[in-house]
Design a protein around this motif. Structure first.
Motif, mmCIF file in Angstrom:
data_model
loop_
_atom_site.group_PDB
_atom_site.id
_atom_site.type_symbol
_atom_site.label_atom_id
_atom_site.label_comp_id
_atom_site.label_asym_id
_atom_site.label_seq_id
_atom_site.Cartn_x
_atom_site.Cartn_y
_atom_site.Cartn_z
ATOM 1 N N MET A 26 0.829 -1.209 0.000
ATOM 2 C CA MET A 26 0.000 0.000 0.000
ATOM 3 C C MET A 26 0.866 1.263 0.000
ATOM 4 O O MET A 26 0.532 2.246 -0.670
ATOM 5 N N LEU A 27 1.972 1.258 0.725
ATOM 6 C CA LEU A 27 2.867 2.417 0.737
ATOM 7 C C LEU A 27 3.511 2.632 -0.632
ATOM 8 O O LEU A 27 3.606 3.771 -1.105
ATOM 9 N N VAL A 28 3.936 1.573 -1.272
ATOM 10 C CA VAL A 28 4.520 1.695 -2.615
ATOM 11 C C VAL A 28 3.469 2.199 -3.589
ATOM 12 O O VAL A 28 3.738 3.077 -4.421
ATOM 13 N N GLY A 29 2.258 1.668 -3.502
ATOM 14 C CA GLY A 29 1.168 2.125 -4.361
ATOM 15 C C GLY A 29 0.852 3.600 -4.136
ATOM 16 O O GLY A 29 0.637 4.345 -5.095
ATOM 17 N N ALA A 30 0.815 4.025 -2.879
ATOM 18 C CA ALA A 30 0.553 5.428 -2.570
ATOM 19 C C ALA A 30 1.662 6.315 -3.130
ATOM 20 O O ALA A 30 1.389 7.399 -3.670
ATOM 21 N N PHE A 31 2.907 5.871 -3.030
ATOM 22 C CA PHE A 31 4.023 6.637 -3.575
ATOM 23 C C PHE A 31 3.895 6.792 -5.086
ATOM 24 O O PHE A 31 4.119 7.874 -5.630
ATOM 25 N N ILE A 32 3.516 5.714 -5.764
ATOM 26 C CA ILE A 32 3.349 5.780 -7.220
ATOM 27 C C ILE A 32 2.227 6.748 -7.585
ATOM 28 O O ILE A 32 2.370 7.561 -8.505
ATOM 29 N N ILE A 33 1.122 6.691 -6.876
ATOM 30 C CA ILE A 33 -0.014 7.578 -7.168
ATOM 31 C C ILE A 33 0.351 9.034 -6.906
ATOM 32 O O ILE A 33 0.048 9.920 -7.719
ATOM 33 N N VAL A 34 1.017 9.310 -5.790
ATOM 34 C CA VAL A 34 1.424 10.685 -5.472
ATOM 35 C C VAL A 34 2.430 11.196 -6.500
ATOM 36 O O VAL A 34 2.343 12.351 -6.950
ATOM 37 N N SER A 35 3.368 10.349 -6.894
ATOM 38 C CA SER A 35 4.344 10.749 -7.910
ATOM 39 C C SER A 35 3.650 11.051 -9.234
ATOM 40 O O SER A 35 3.939 12.060 -9.882
ATOM 41 N N TRP A 36 2.729 10.188 -9.647
ATOM 42 C CA TRP A 36 1.994 10.395 -10.895
ATOM 43 C C TRP A 36 1.190 11.693 -10.824
ATOM 44 O O TRP A 36 1.187 12.473 -11.778
ATOM 45 N N ALA A 37 0.529 11.943 -9.700
ATOM 46 C CA ALA A 37 -0.274 13.156 -9.547
ATOM 47 C C ALA A 37 0.618 14.402 -9.597
ATOM 48 O O ALA A 37 0.236 15.416 -10.187
#
Length: 46
Positions: A26-37
């Motif tokens: 979940m932390l890796v996924g959140a990092f990817i989403i925040v980076s993409w945003a």
């Protein structure tokens, strides 16, 4: 050849808690989403 070893490994793996793995994913996924945003926001602002 003994067939007991795979059964023992299966029972050992079944007793592990996957809570830490779930939190890490979940932390890796959140990092990817925040980076993409962030990159998308930079693209839109230009």
């Amino acid at each position: 050849m003994s067939q007991n070893k795979p059964d023992k490994e299966t029972s050992d793996h079944a007793s592990y808690s996957l809570k830490g793995t779930f939190i890490s994913v979940m932390l890796v996924g959140a990092f990817i989403i925040v980076s993409w945003a962030g990159v998308y926001g930079l693209f839109i602002s230009r």
